[in-house]
Every structure is written in C-alpha cells, then in structure tokens.
Write a protein that holds these residues in place. Structure first.
Motif, mmCIF file in Angstrom:
data_model
loop_
_atom_site.group_PDB
_atom_site.id
_atom_site.type_symbol
_atom_site.label_atom_id
_atom_site.label_comp_id
_atom_site.label_asym_id
_atom_site.label_seq_id
_atom_site.Cartn_x
_atom_site.Cartn_y
_atom_site.Cartn_z
ATOM 1 N N PRO A 335 0.826 -1.215 0.000
ATOM 2 C CA PRO A 335 0.000 0.000 0.000
ATOM 3 C C PRO A 335 0.858 1.262 0.000
ATOM 4 O O PRO A 335 0.404 2.328 -0.410
ATOM 5 C CB PRO A 335 -0.810 -0.134 1.294
ATOM 6 N N ASP A 336 2.093 1.144 0.456
ATOM 7 C CA ASP A 336 3.017 2.277 0.440
ATOM 8 C C ASP A 336 3.691 2.342 -0.933
ATOM 9 O O ASP A 336 4.412 1.434 -1.327
ATOM 10 C CB ASP A 336 4.063 2.088 1.541
ATOM 11 N N ARG A 337 3.442 3.413 -1.679
ATOM 12 C CA ARG A 337 3.951 3.505 -3.049
ATOM 13 C C ARG A 337 5.327 4.167 -3.114
ATOM 14 O O ARG A 337 5.792 4.557 -4.183
ATOM 15 C CB ARG A 337 2.956 4.290 -3.911
ATOM 16 N N THR A 338 5.981 4.258 -1.962
ATOM 17 C CA THR A 338 7.323 4.835 -1.951
ATOM 18 C C THR A 338 8.301 3.875 -2.632
ATOM 19 O O THR A 338 8.316 2.681 -2.331
ATOM 20 C CB THR A 338 7.795 5.074 -0.504
ATOM 21 N N PRO A 339 9.126 4.368 -3.554
ATOM 22 C CA PRO A 339 10.135 3.503 -4.201
ATOM 23 C C PRO A 339 11.071 2.887 -3.158
ATOM 24 O O PRO A 339 11.401 3.512 -2.143
ATOM 25 C CB PRO A 339 10.890 4.457 -5.133
ATOM 26 N N VAL A 340 11.498 1.671 -3.418
ATOM 27 C CA VAL A 340 12.363 0.941 -2.495
ATOM 28 C C VAL A 340 13.632 0.500 -3.218
ATOM 29 O O VAL A 340 13.721 0.536 -4.441
ATOM 30 C CB VAL A 340 11.642 -0.297 -1.918
ATOM 31 N N ALA A 341 14.606 0.084 -2.427
ATOM 32 C CA ALA A 341 15.808 -0.505 -3.025
ATOM 33 C C ALA A 341 15.413 -1.749 -3.804
ATOM 34 O O ALA A 341 14.527 -2.512 -3.392
ATOM 35 C CB ALA A 341 16.811 -0.863 -1.936
ATOM 36 N N ILE A 342 16.065 -1.975 -4.938
ATOM 37 C CA ILE A 342 15.625 -3.069 -5.819
ATOM 38 C C ILE A 342 15.798 -4.439 -5.168
ATOM 39 O O ILE A 342 15.144 -5.407 -5.602
ATOM 40 C CB ILE A 342 16.337 -3.037 -7.182
ATOM 41 N N LEU A 343 16.626 -4.567 -4.130
ATOM 42 C CA LEU A 343 16.746 -5.868 -3.476
ATOM 43 C C LEU A 343 15.454 -6.265 -2.766
ATOM 44 O O LEU A 343 15.299 -7.426 -2.350
ATOM 45 C CB LEU A 343 17.931 -5.905 -2.513
ATOM 46 N N GLU A 344 14.505 -5.329 -2.622
ATOM 47 C CA GLU A 344 13.215 -5.656 -2.029
ATOM 48 C C GLU A 344 12.275 -6.306 -3.027
ATOM 49 O O GLU A 344 11.251 -6.879 -2.629
ATOM 50 C CB GLU A 344 12.557 -4.391 -1.449
ATOM 51 N N HIS A 345 12.582 -6.241 -4.310
ATOM 52 C CA HIS A 345 11.715 -6.844 -5.329
ATOM 53 C C HIS A 345 11.995 -8.347 -5.439
ATOM 54 O O HIS A 345 13.154 -8.764 -5.411
ATOM 55 C CB HIS A 345 11.923 -6.157 -6.678
ATOM 56 N N PRO A 346 10.940 -9.159 -5.560
ATOM 57 C CA PRO A 346 11.110 -10.617 -5.490
ATOM 58 C C PRO A 346 12.146 -11.191 -6.466
ATOM 59 O O PRO A 346 12.945 -12.046 -6.078
ATOM 60 C CB PRO A 346 9.700 -11.144 -5.788
ATOM 61 N N ASP A 347 12.136 -10.740 -7.730
ATOM 62 C CA ASP A 347 13.055 -11.376 -8.670
ATOM 63 C C ASP A 347 14.501 -10.993 -8.404
ATOM 64 O O ASP A 347 15.405 -11.813 -8.582
ATOM 65 C CB ASP A 347 12.687 -11.019 -10.118
ATOM 66 N N VAL A 348 14.728 -9.756 -7.973
ATOM 67 C CA VAL A 348 16.103 -9.377 -7.617
ATOM 68 C C VAL A 348 16.544 -10.170 -6.389
ATOM 69 O O VAL A 348 17.679 -10.661 -6.316
ATOM 70 C CB VAL A 348 16.206 -7.863 -7.370
ATOM 71 N N ARG A 349 15.632 -10.329 -5.429
ATOM 72 C CA ARG A 349 15.956 -11.123 -4.239
ATOM 73 C C ARG A 349 16.279 -12.572 -4.655
ATOM 74 O O ARG A 349 17.205 -13.192 -4.118
ATOM 75 C CB ARG A 349 14.785 -11.082 -3.260
#
Length: 579
Positions: A335-349
């Motif tokens: 619900p928080d639309r603030t951009p995050v570090a890409i390591l938080e995205h499933p495929d990068v993880r």
C-alpha cells in the motif's frame, strides 16, 4: 568496489567440509591448530583486500603490455607481488625441506581463494607457481629440487606450464617442440629445446627474479603420440652454481594474446631456441612427461575450480551493494507507493539468493575436495580416490557457477551492468576463461564418465553417492538426486555405449556436483544450528534452503538429458548440419 573477505564462511567450510581439526591431529599437519588457521584466513583476507583488490580494475583497464621484448604490468603490481613474497603467502603448503610451511593444501586453497577474489588475473601468477612446485616435488631429481624449489617456494621465482602449440590444442600427442640431447661442452647432459608454445599464462614478466618454465617436448626417435612426450625445466635465466640467476636463456615472448578478460595476466606466445641455444633439463624419465605434467594439471584444475568461487563471491558482493543502493519502484502489492531498493523486489531477491547459494555451495565443494586431497597425502587411499572423482566436479561446475553468478550480477545492475564503468562486466569477462583452460569443462565431464566412473571398479563414485543418500534421508530432494545420479552411473556402466556416455557427460557432471554441494551445505547448516559460526546464523539457513529447494530439483531434471544417448546428436549429417 571494495572487497570484503568472506572469512566467516571460509572458516566454516575449512572446519566442516575440509575437517581441518581432524587433519591437525596428524603429525604432518599438527601445526594447523585453530589459532594458526584463523590467523592465516584472516591475514590473507586482509592482505588481499588491502593490496591486490585495488589493482583489479587498474589491471583490467591497462592490462599487461609487451614493450621492446619485455612484458610490463601496471604500476603497483611489482610492489604488491613483493609484499606477497615477503609475507610468505606462497609457501603455505610447500614442503618444509625447501623453505615451505608444510601446512595442509586446504590452507593453500584459501590463500588462492582470497587473492583471486581480490584480483583473479594477478592470482594466476602464484597459481601456476604452485603447480610447478608440485610437479618438481613429485618428479624432479634431488639436484633439480635443490636448484629450483627453494626460490619457487618463496615466490622469488615463478613457474609456468607449457603444453599447447598452434597445431595442438587439447591433443598433446600432436606436439612438435623438440629436445635434443647435448653430449659435449658446458651443457653436456642437458637438452636443446626448440619450438613454440601458445597460451602461456604469465609466460614472461618482471615481477619475479626468474621464471621456471616446465615445457613438454619430444626427444629424437621418441614414440609417436602422447607416449613420446618428455618434460623439461627451462629457466628464463640460467642458474649459476651459487643459485643466482645468470645469463638469459634462448627464449622469448613473441606476443601477447588480446583477450576477452583477465587483461592483467600476460598470456604469452613463447618461442624457444630461436638461436638454437635454449637449454633445458629433463624432469623425470624420458617419454614420461605427461605423467609428470598431469601432477601439475590436477593441482591446477582444483585451483581453477577455486576461480569459480572467487568470481562468484566478488560478483555477488558487488550485486548486493548495487541492489541495496539502487532505488526504483514501490514493492509490488504494497500500500506504500514509496520507491524501495531493488533488493526488495522478489526477482532481484531471487537472483541475489541464487548467487549466494551457488557461491557457498561451490566453496563447500572446494574445501571438501581439498580435505580429501590432504587425507590422500596422509596415506588414506580411499580419500585419494574420492578426490579423483571430485576434481572434475569442482573444475567444471565451479567454473560454470562463476560464469552464471557473474552474469546474474550484470542482470541485477540492469543497463548499468552492460556499461564497463560499473565493473560488473569485468567479472563476467574474467570468469569466461575458467570453463575453457586446464581442460575444458567438456573434457572434465568426459573424464568423469570414462576414467572416474570405473575407478575402484566403480566404487569410488558409487560409494560417494551412497554416503550422500545415507546422510540425506531428511532432505527428500537431495536424497532423490543422489539416487538419480546412481541410476545414471549404472546405466552408463552397464548399458550405454561410449558415445552415449559422452553425450550425457555434462548434465551428469552437473548432477553429481550439485549433489555433493548440497550434501556439504547440509553439513554446514547442521554445524551452524549447533552454534558454529554465529555470524552466519541469520543467512546460512536461508541460502542452504534455497539451494536444496530450488537448485537441487533443477539438477534432478537433468537426468533425462544424461541418459538420452548420442543418437539425436548424429541424426543430422555433418553436411546438413553445416548446410
């Protein structure tokens, strides 16, 4: 980028997979006490990070160059190599009789792992010297050992291996370099060497005071093919009676190869005997050169497998740093639309965990192999046989993992990974040579399904799989993979033709390596759960689970390819294939 030595994971692998404490209970390796082991691992890690890592990018950009017949390295390399020699890192596992420390091979592997992670191209210099020491220790006469080993062991002199010629790649029986006996004069009893060798790693440079070339050549009237090859020691500078370098021998670097990577490692075309005055000395018996050289090559294959760990570790660290710093897009479903570090995205993880799990598995395989080598040195013939089986797994799968991890590192960087300035591409360019040299990975797989498959009437390989199965009853995927490997091995021994075995050799080699890697990771996890390596308590369970749940099932899926046979490879005629 900076490089942080993976000291905690290395120490865990050395203790759990190599079993260093058991080795230290032997008289030969009694000095490898815990304090000594920790001091070596921590010390070489700090040295590598402080002195060799800063030269990695410089070496890639400037490279080695040939100027007026001399090979030059970028500024800083000479001082870093001098400090490496002064601190004694070259002598860790070398024989004490020649100035070495006589410690387990396992610890020498750790020295090379750290130095190579810091700077793979530079690390090829001591890596080849280690092989030269091994060959002379096992096959050289007492006179040759006394003449060359002390300064090779100290690192003041470096060593090379000279196999390949322009017309002969992996087919060493096609070598043409000649060795003519000298019967008169000051060099009586020695040989005149004449010929050209290509792809000679660190074949010339000015960092060491002398270069000891081990050269394969053919004597007059020698049998055809590989049965007629002898090994000779050919120094860059003749050695005086007092052991000091003398006049220049009749050999030279003709040119340097222009390569995809490892630019700071001078890959030389070497010419011997342009003036018919290149002098060499025989190592071992006449026409038995391949036996002596394979001692050196087996050592080199383990060390090349180590390069897979090196590049994977370095690429993983760089990818982790980038993924933590690169901010892009909100987490999917948040619900928080603030951009995050890409390591938080499933495929990068997923990619980061895959890199980490593969790196740690190859490291576990490396130190398990090294520990078996050390036990073989202590006279354990079963361990020596097991090491024989493990070497092609480590060399082939380890270097494949290095390439895969480097490629994933580029992928995590996105478009920036394709830009040279980030340095991510260098890891892939450097890694890509490792599956090729010291016997291509296809040759390693062929060795597995021919000589190693039948070693000890098949028990060396099958016994390994039976042990994995016994220890993996609580891990269904790993237990199943061990069984599938055993089924493929039985099919290859009992039903398959030679072509069928060779056609399935690469997938089978991968299956075997993943099975051993998963087994050794499981041992690490058990140790961590019992309190070993507290610094890894938060990460080791995750990486081991990733490997067992995702990578082990992938390897099981290779069974169909391993037993598919050779028929489909030749279903199209050569003419049509080239069509």
């Amino acid at each position: 980028m900076t490089y942080s030595p993976a000291t905690a994971d290395q120490l865990l692998a050395i203790r759990v997979n190599a079993g260093i404490e058991e080795l230290a209970r032997s008289e030969r390796f009694a000095a490898a006490e815990p304090d000594m082991v920790e001091a070596i691992v921590e010390g070489v890690g700090q040295f590598a990070a402080g002195e060799w890592a800063p030269l990695n990018r410089i070496g890639d950009l400037e490279g080695a160059r040939l100027e007026n017949g001399l090979v030059r390295l970028p500024e800083g390399f000479a001082a870093a190599y001098e400090h490496y020699v002064e601190q004694g890192w070259n002598s860790i596992a070398s024989p004490a009789d020649f100035g070495g420390q006589g410690l387990p091979f396992t610890l020498a592997c750790n020295v090379l792992e750290n130095l190579g992670t810091a700077n793979m191209a530079f690390n090829l210099l001591p890596m080849l010297s280690v092989g030269a020491i091994e060959a002379l220790e096992h096959h050289g006469s007492e006179a040759l050992q006394a003449k060359y080993l002390p300064l090779l062991v100290s690192g003041e002199w470096s060593g090379t291996m000279n196999l390949t010629e322009p017309q002969a790649g992996s087919d060493l029986g096609a070598l043409r370099t000649s060795a003519t006996p000298i019967t008169e004069g000051e060099h009586a009893g020695k040989y005149r060497i004449k010929g050209q060798k290509i792809y000679i790693t660190w074949g010339d440079h000015e960092l060491a005071k002398n270069i000891v070339h081990l050269v394969l050549a053919r004597l007059p009237d020698a049998p055809e093919g590989s049965r007629g090859i002898s090994l000779f020691v050919v120094p860059k500078y003749h050695v005086k009676d007092d052991g000091a370098p003398g006049a220049r021998n009749d050999l030279r670097c003709v040119s340097l190869e222009h390569k995809l990577g490892i630019n700071a490692s001078p890959t030389c075309v070497m010419s011997y005997g342009d003036n018919d005055e290149c002098i060499g000395e025989l190592v071992g018996a006449e026409n038995r050169g391949l036996m002596a050289m394979f001692t050196m090559m087996n050592n080199a294959r383990i060390n090349v497998g180590t390069q897979g760990v090196q590049i994977a570790e370095r690429a993983t660290q760089q990818a982790q740093d980038y993924a933590a710093d690169r901010i892009q897009s909100a987490r999917a479903g948040s619900p928080d639309r603030t951009p995050v570090a890409i390591l938080e995205h499933p495929d990068v993880r997923r990619m980061l965990l895959r890199m980490k799990a593969l790196t740690e598995a190859v490291r576990a395989l490396l130190y398990y192999t090294a520990g078996q080598v050390d036990r073989g040195t202590l006279g354990n013939t079963d361990a020596a046989g097991r090491a024989e089986v493990l070497v092609p797994l480590l060399k082939a799968w380890g270097t494949d993992v290095g390439v895969e991890a480097a490629s994933l590192g580029i992928q995590i960087h996105g478009g920036m990974g394709f830009i040279e300035e980030t340095g991510a591409a260098q890891h892939w360019r450097d890694a890509r040579i490792a599956p090729i040299y010291e016997g291509t990975n296809g040759i390693q797989a062929a060795d597995l399904v021919t000589r190693k498959l039948g070693l000890e009437d098949g028990q060396a390989l099958i016994g390994l799989l039976e042990e994995i199965a016994r220890d993996s009853s609580a891990e269904p995927a790993l237990f199943a993979l061990a069984g599938e490997c055993a089924a493929v091995a039985r099919w290859m021994r009992e039903e398959a033709s030679l072509d069928d075995r060779l056609a399935g050799s690469v997938p089978f080699c991968t299956m075997m390596a993943v099975a051993v890697g998963g087994w050794q990771l499981s041992k690490q996890l058990a140790a961590v759960n019992e309190g070993a390596a507290p610094a890894l308590a938060a990460t080791k369970p995750a990486t081991v689970r990733f490997f067992l749940d995702r990578i082990v099932p992938e390897a099981s899926g290779l069974k169909a390819s391993a037993i598919a046979g050779a028929e489909t490879l030749y279903a199209v005629s050569t003419e049509a294939l080239l069509g």
